[in-house]
Design a protein around this motif. Sequence first.
Motif, PDB file in Angstrom:
ATOM      1  N   TYR A   1      21.512  80.031  -7.090  1.00  0.00           N
ATOM      2  CA  TYR A   1      20.533  80.291  -6.034  1.00  0.00           C
ATOM      3  C   TYR A   1      19.493  79.174  -5.929  1.00  0.00           C
ATOM      4  O   TYR A   1      18.994  78.894  -4.829  1.00  0.00           O
ATOM      5  CB  TYR A   1      19.823  81.629  -6.286  1.00  0.00           C
ATOM      6  CG  TYR A   1      20.738  82.830  -6.255  1.00  0.00           C
ATOM      7  CD1 TYR A   1      21.940  82.810  -5.552  1.00  0.00           C
ATOM      8  CD2 TYR A   1      20.401  83.996  -6.925  1.00  0.00           C
ATOM      9  CE1 TYR A   1      22.774  83.903  -5.526  1.00  0.00           C
ATOM     10  CE2 TYR A   1      21.230  85.103  -6.902  1.00  0.00           C
ATOM     11  CZ  TYR A   1      22.419  85.062  -6.208  1.00  0.00           C
ATOM     12  OH  TYR A   1      23.243  86.149  -6.190  1.00  0.00           O
ATOM     13  N   VAL A   2      19.157  78.557  -7.061  1.00  0.00           N
ATOM     14  CA  VAL A   2      18.112  77.528  -7.041  1.00  0.00           C
ATOM     15  C   VAL A   2      18.687  76.114  -7.099  1.00  0.00           C
ATOM     16  O   VAL A   2      17.933  75.142  -7.148  1.00  0.00           O
ATOM     17  CB  VAL A   2      17.138  77.724  -8.230  1.00  0.00           C
ATOM     18  CG1 VAL A   2      16.429  79.049  -8.114  1.00  0.00           C
ATOM     19  CG2 VAL A   2      17.878  77.626  -9.557  1.00  0.00           C
ATOM     20  N   ALA A   3      20.023  75.991  -7.074  1.00  0.00           N
ATOM     21  CA  ALA A   3      20.659  74.682  -7.262  1.00  0.00           C
ATOM     22  C   ALA A   3      20.223  73.669  -6.202  1.00  0.00           C
ATOM     23  O   ALA A   3      19.983  72.501  -6.510  1.00  0.00           O
ATOM     24  CB  ALA A   3      22.177  74.832  -7.257  1.00  0.00           C
ATOM     25  N   ASN A   4      20.130  74.099  -4.956  1.00  0.00           N
ATOM     26  CA  ASN A   4      19.809  73.168  -3.865  1.00  0.00           C
ATOM     27  C   ASN A   4      18.372  73.280  -3.388  1.00  0.00           C
ATOM     28  O   ASN A   4      18.033  72.784  -2.305  1.00  0.00           O
ATOM     29  CB  ASN A   4      20.758  73.414  -2.677  1.00  0.00           C
ATOM     30  CG  ASN A   4      22.199  73.107  -3.032  1.00  0.00           C
ATOM     31  OD1 ASN A   4      22.459  72.326  -3.940  1.00  0.00           O
ATOM     32  ND2 ASN A   4      23.121  73.728  -2.320  1.00  0.00           N
ATOM     33  N   ILE A   5      17.521  73.931  -4.177  1.00  0.00           N
ATOM     34  CA  ILE A   5      16.120  74.071  -3.779  1.00  0.00           C
ATOM     35  C   ILE A   5      15.293  73.074  -4.583  1.00  0.00           C
ATOM     36  O   ILE A   5      15.323  73.090  -5.817  1.00  0.00           O
ATOM     37  CB  ILE A   5      15.615  75.501  -4.058  1.00  0.00           C
ATOM     38  CG1 ILE A   5      16.447  76.521  -3.263  1.00  0.00           C
ATOM     39  CG2 ILE A   5      14.141  75.621  -3.685  1.00  0.00           C
ATOM     40  CD1 ILE A   5      16.063  77.943  -3.526  1.00  0.00           C
TER      41      ILE A   5
END
Length: 381
Positions: free
Chosen positions: A261-265
């Motif tokens: 969920y936070v990989a591309n943030i």
Amino acid sequence: MISSSKLKSVDFYRKIPRDLTEASLSGAGLSIVAALAMVFLFGMELSSYLAVNTTTSVIVDRSSDGEFLRIDFNMSFPALSCEFASVDVSDVLGTNRLNITKTVRKYSIDRNLVPTGSEFHPGPIPILNKHGDDVEEDHVDGAFSLSSRNFDSFSHQYPVLVVNFYAPWCYWSNRLKPSWEKTAKIMRERYDPEMDGRILLGKVDCTEEVELCRRNHIQGYPSIRVFRKGSDIKENQGHHDHESYYGERDTESLVAAMETYVANIPKEAHALEDKSNKTVDPAKRPAPMASGCRIEGFVRVKRVPGSVVISARSGSHSFDPSQINVSHYVTQFSFGKRLSPRMLHEFIRLTPYLRGYHDRLAGQSYTVKHGEVNANVTVSP
């Protein structure tokens, strides 16, 4: 002047003087017998009228449809979520098919039966053996407790807010609790809410926050929802546009899912509006946008006594019966082959010769008295 005696002389209905009549024992006995017979007959008729009779008749189906019978249906449930709506079939021969999906389609609807989107695809709700981790009960809580007072502020503050909606009495919620708290603690250590601020794991007790859970259409426990900042509310009547997590519930799987969920943030995302991660995750599906569901399709059943049941079902969730409302509207429920428009027209034309009559109700055609038929109903021979 004509006297009364002369008038009486023209009487056609002369009576015998009472002095000439005489009562007899035989007449009295006959009268008593007649009275008893009338009372007895009245009692028999009254008993027959009050009695309940059950008549059973067996009709042999000689149609050419083969061993199976097709049942078409279109039903709307204003308060049953598509996430858990299940079509089950069973019969006296032992056939028991649960959650039929191959020939059944589901559409989320609001309380006015208006569709809120395209066909609903919740994906399989797994019957998991590896639900959680066996840890000590004195673990430290890692998830933030959310309520109706702070839920909106948290959902707008963090790019990703993952919430566990649970019930303390639920077996599956208690199985998930150690894994969820451990996962939340790990994520807080990796992504500090104040320093990093990209993701936060929370929890909501649905026995305490009934209205908050109802607002998010929570019907089964536990339900894990993923809210993304800037995309959790649509302009379309304020419908929620977030995701449901259907993956494994052990700590390792949960941590791996949270990492995606936070990989591309970017790390600074807590100060920016999130553009959301578009990576396709098989353990993730859109959450229901409304509390209702329209179920349509067909099932094929054997020609034996049985039942078709639509209810809330899941192998990894619990349900509160007081919160489940399966009231429904039946648009179509028919057996066998559907009548073509031409056949229906011919049937209506021949109705007067079949000693029935044709009626119209709510824009649909019915043939009543000797059968009830519309365009989607089989005519029985």
